[in-house]
Design a protein around this motif. Structure first.
Motif, PDB file in Angstrom:
ATOM      1  N   SER A  26      -1.832  -4.140  -0.190  1.00 19.24           N
ATOM      2  CA  SER A  26      -2.579  -2.901  -0.391  1.00 19.24           C
ATOM      3  C   SER A  26      -1.713  -1.781  -0.959  1.00 19.24           C
ATOM      4  O   SER A  26      -2.243  -0.767  -1.425  1.00 19.24           O
ATOM      5  CB  SER A  26      -3.228  -2.447   0.923  1.00 19.24           C
ATOM      6  N   ASP A  27      -0.397  -1.953  -0.949  1.00 28.05           N
ATOM      7  CA  ASP A  27       0.483  -0.972  -1.595  1.00 28.05           C
ATOM      8  C   ASP A  27       0.350  -1.034  -3.113  1.00 28.05           C
ATOM      9  O   ASP A  27       0.705  -0.071  -3.805  1.00 28.05           O
ATOM     10  CB  ASP A  27       1.945  -1.224  -1.223  1.00 28.05           C
ATOM     11  N   GLU A  28      -0.152  -2.166  -3.631  1.00 27.79           N
ATOM     12  CA  GLU A  28      -0.223  -2.360  -5.077  1.00 27.79           C
ATOM     13  C   GLU A  28      -1.648  -2.463  -5.608  1.00 27.79           C
ATOM     14  O   GLU A  28      -1.929  -1.983  -6.714  1.00 27.79           O
ATOM     15  CB  GLU A  28       0.553  -3.627  -5.471  1.00 27.79           C
ATOM     16  N   VAL A  29      -2.536  -3.108  -4.868  1.00 29.86           N
ATOM     17  CA  VAL A  29      -3.905  -3.293  -5.360  1.00 29.86           C
ATOM     18  C   VAL A  29      -4.546  -1.934  -5.625  1.00 29.86           C
ATOM     19  O   VAL A  29      -4.507  -1.034  -4.801  1.00 29.86           O
ATOM     20  CB  VAL A  29      -4.753  -4.081  -4.342  1.00 29.86           C
ATOM     21  N   GLY A  30      -5.107  -1.797  -6.803  1.00 29.99           N
ATOM     22  CA  GLY A  30      -5.727  -0.530  -7.190  1.00 29.99           C
ATOM     23  C   GLY A  30      -4.770   0.463  -7.793  1.00 29.99           C
ATOM     24  O   GLY A  30      -5.160   1.594  -8.095  1.00 29.99           O
ATOM     25  N   HIS A  31      -3.512   0.032  -8.003  1.00 27.11           N
ATOM     26  CA  HIS A  31      -2.501   0.941  -8.553  1.00 27.11           C
ATOM     27  C   HIS A  31      -1.876   0.390  -9.826  1.00 27.11           C
ATOM     28  O   HIS A  31      -0.736   0.723 -10.155  1.00 27.11           O
ATOM     29  CB  HIS A  31      -1.406   1.199  -7.506  1.00 27.11           C
ATOM     30  N   PHE A  32      -2.583  -0.445 -10.543  1.00 27.96           N
ATOM     31  CA  PHE A  32      -2.078  -0.981 -11.802  1.00 27.96           C
ATOM     32  C   PHE A  32      -1.939   0.112 -12.849  1.00 27.96           C
ATOM     33  O   PHE A  32      -1.011   0.112 -13.653  1.00 27.96           O
ATOM     34  CB  PHE A  32      -3.006  -2.093 -12.296  1.00 27.96           C
ATOM     35  N   GLY A  33      -2.878   1.052 -12.836  1.00 24.49           N
ATOM     36  CA  GLY A  33      -2.789   2.185 -13.757  1.00 24.49           C
ATOM     37  C   GLY A  33      -3.901   2.258 -14.769  1.00 24.49           C
ATOM     38  O   GLY A  33      -4.031   3.269 -15.478  1.00 24.49           O
ATOM     39  N   ASP A  34      -4.723   1.222 -14.849  1.00 24.14           N
ATOM     40  CA  ASP A  34      -5.885   1.240 -15.721  1.00 24.14           C
ATOM     41  C   ASP A  34      -7.116   1.406 -14.830  1.00 24.14           C
ATOM     42  O   ASP A  34      -7.362   0.589 -13.942  1.00 24.14           O
ATOM     43  CB  ASP A  34      -5.972  -0.051 -16.533  1.00 24.14           C
ATOM     44  N   ALA A  35      -7.904   2.440 -15.068  1.00 28.14           N
ATOM     45  CA  ALA A  35      -9.000   2.776 -14.160  1.00 28.14           C
ATOM     46  C   ALA A  35     -10.008   1.643 -14.026  1.00 28.14           C
ATOM     47  O   ALA A  35     -10.444   1.306 -12.913  1.00 28.14           O
ATOM     48  CB  ALA A  35      -9.701   4.050 -14.642  1.00 28.14           C
ATOM     49  N   ALA A  36     -10.369   1.032 -15.143  1.00 24.18           N
ATOM     50  CA  ALA A  36     -11.363  -0.043 -15.097  1.00 24.18           C
ATOM     51  C   ALA A  36     -10.818  -1.259 -14.361  1.00 24.18           C
ATOM     52  O   ALA A  36     -11.513  -1.869 -13.528  1.00 24.18           O
ATOM     53  CB  ALA A  36     -11.797  -0.425 -16.512  1.00 24.18           C
ATOM     54  N   GLU A  84       4.444  -1.558   5.326  1.00 28.82           N
ATOM     55  CA  GLU A  84       4.184  -1.442   6.758  1.00 28.82           C
ATOM     56  C   GLU A  84       4.554  -2.725   7.491  1.00 28.82           C
ATOM     57  O   GLU A  84       5.107  -2.686   8.592  1.00 28.82           O
ATOM     58  CB  GLU A  84       2.711  -1.119   7.000  1.00 28.82           C
ATOM     59  N   ARG A  85       4.265  -3.881   6.890  1.00 28.44           N
ATOM     60  CA  ARG A  85       4.489  -5.144   7.585  1.00 28.44           C
ATOM     61  C   ARG A  85       5.933  -5.614   7.498  1.00 28.44           C
ATOM     62  O   ARG A  85       6.484  -6.151   8.463  1.00 28.44           O
ATOM     63  CB  ARG A  85       3.564  -6.224   7.021  1.00 28.44           C
ATOM     64  N   PHE A  86       6.569  -5.429   6.345  1.00 23.07           N
ATOM     65  CA  PHE A  86       7.886  -6.017   6.126  1.00 23.07           C
ATOM     66  C   PHE A  86       9.015  -4.989   6.098  1.00 23.07           C
ATOM     67  O   PHE A  86      10.185  -5.368   6.042  1.00 23.07           O
ATOM     68  CB  PHE A  86       7.902  -6.793   4.802  1.00 23.07           C
ATOM     69  N   GLY A  87       8.694  -3.716   6.111  1.00 19.93           N
ATOM     70  CA  GLY A  87       9.727  -2.685   6.080  1.00 19.93           C
ATOM     71  C   GLY A  87       9.861  -2.068   4.694  1.00 19.93           C
ATOM     72  O   GLY A  87       9.264  -2.533   3.720  1.00 19.93           O
ATOM     73  N   GLY A  88      10.649  -1.021   4.619  1.00 16.38           N
ATOM     74  CA  GLY A  88      10.717  -0.232   3.387  1.00 16.38           C
ATOM     75  C   GLY A  88      11.839  -0.596   2.439  1.00 16.38           C
ATOM     76  O   GLY A  88      12.037   0.097   1.437  1.00 16.38           O
ATOM     77  N   ASP A  89      12.570  -1.667   2.708  1.00 14.42           N
ATOM     78  CA  ASP A  89      13.704  -2.021   1.860  1.00 14.42           C
ATOM     79  C   ASP A  89      13.494  -3.397   1.235  1.00 14.42           C
ATOM     80  O   ASP A  89      13.891  -4.428   1.795  1.00 14.42           O
ATOM     81  CB  ASP A  89      14.994  -2.018   2.679  1.00 14.42           C
ATOM     82  N   PRO A  90      12.860  -3.455   0.054  1.00 15.29           N
ATOM     83  CA  PRO A  90      12.605  -4.745  -0.596  1.00 15.29           C
ATOM     84  C   PRO A  90      13.869  -5.523  -0.935  1.00 15.29           C
ATOM     85  O   PRO A  90      13.790  -6.727  -1.200  1.00 15.29           O
ATOM     86  CB  PRO A  90      11.848  -4.346  -1.873  1.00 15.29           C
ATOM     87  N   SER A  91      15.018  -4.862  -0.941  1.00 17.30           N
ATOM     88  CA  SER A  91      16.258  -5.556  -1.283  1.00 17.30           C
ATOM     89  C   SER A  91      16.915  -6.215  -0.073  1.00 17.30           C
ATOM     90  O   SER A  91      17.910  -6.927  -0.218  1.00 17.30           O
ATOM     91  CB  SER A  91      17.247  -4.584  -1.934  1.00 17.30           C
ATOM     92  N   SER A  92      16.365  -5.993   1.116  1.00 17.85           N
ATOM     93  CA  SER A  92      17.001  -6.537   2.322  1.00 17.85           C
ATOM     94  C   SER A  92      16.667  -8.012   2.509  1.00 17.85           C
ATOM     95  O   SER A  92      15.629  -8.507   2.059  1.00 17.85           O
ATOM     96  CB  SER A  92      16.550  -5.759   3.565  1.00 17.85           C
ATOM     97  N   ARG A  93      17.541  -8.710   3.188  1.00 19.58           N
ATOM     98  CA  ARG A  93      17.336 -10.132   3.464  1.00 19.58           C
ATOM     99  C   ARG A  93      16.108 -10.333   4.352  1.00 19.58           C
ATOM    100  O   ARG A  93      15.323 -11.270   4.142  1.00 19.58           O
ATOM    101  CB  ARG A  93      18.575 -10.706   4.136  1.00 19.58           C
ATOM    102  N   GLU A  94      15.944  -9.455   5.340  1.00 20.21           N
ATOM    103  CA  GLU A  94      14.818  -9.581   6.254  1.00 20.21           C
ATOM    104  C   GLU A  94      13.493  -9.446   5.514  1.00 20.21           C
ATOM    105  O   GLU A  94      12.538 -10.179   5.784  1.00 20.21           O
ATOM    106  CB  GLU A  94      14.910  -8.512   7.351  1.00 20.21           C
TER     107      GLU A  94
END
Length: 209
Positions: free
Chosen positions: A66-76, A101-111
């Motif tokens: 849900s952090d990405e869905v609806g945020h591609f940038g094209d309205a249609a 929210e589920r995995f934490g705020g650091d996409p570069s982390s091993r966890e």
């Protein structure tokens, strides 16, 4: 169904489907994207297997970030994506949650990476006949086009030991499951992939191992 899931996991290279031992081939669009090509590809699949679909299984770890869905940038596109996701969540075909929210705020982390990998690998089997055909159509279309839709999606024929998958080049691939896969479904006319390629707008790679 547990045996089918085990066979899938033994047969499919989830890190790269084309590297699977019994990867049989795929088709995809043959030129620049045109609106509706994803609907055409899914329509070919459903029409070709219309007499067999009730016996197929869905193997899926598909989920919407849900952090990405609806945020591609094209309205249609964003409106289309949102509508598709809502319908699939309501039908129980996919889950929706935010990666941050589920995995934490650091996409570069091993966890974070390990958590995402586990979510992708959490594949469940569902009976195709438990869902209206329109929901299956929406799932396959969404897997091709929706920004922020993640996970694996296979449509399995237990009778043929074949796994079909939609991909984001607007087509389908197919992988044989184990040594007893009925490859003639793919190789002999009127095979599914060849049927699709005979229609305009797609090209084929057929590689039988």
């Amino acid at each position: 169904m547990s045996n089918t899931l085990q066979l899938l996991l033994q047969s499919v290279n989830l890190a790269g489907y084309g590297a699977s031992a019994r990867f049989l081939g795929f088709f995809e669009k043959d030129a620049q994207y045109k609106p509706g090509v994803e609907e055409s590809a899914v329509g070919f699949f459903i029409r070709h297997f219309r007499n067999d679909l009730e016996h197929f299984l869905i193997a899926s770890s598909v989920h919407a970030n849900s952090d990405e869905v609806g945020h591609f940038g094209d309205a249609a596109d964003d409106q289309r994506d949102g509508n598709l996701i809502r319908g699939l969540v309501e039908a129980g075909l996919i889950k929706e949650f935010g990666y941050k929210e589920r995995f934490g705020g650091d996409p570069s982390s091993r966890e974070y990476a390990e958590s995402v990998e586990r979510e992708w690998g959490n594949i469940a089997l569902m009976n195709m006949h438990d869902f209206p055909i329109q929901r299956l159509r929406s799932l396959l279309v969404a897997k091709m086009v929706v920004y922020g839709l993640c996970g694996h999606c296979f449509i399995i024929s237990p009778d043929w030991d074949l796994a079909f998958y939609p991909h984001d080049d607007f087509g389908f691939g197919v992988i044989g499951l184990g040594d007893n896969a009925n490859v003639q479904v793919v190789t002999l006319p009127p095979s599914f992939i060849q049927f699709c390629v005979r229609s305009s707008g797609f090209w084929l790679l057929l590689l039988v191992r």
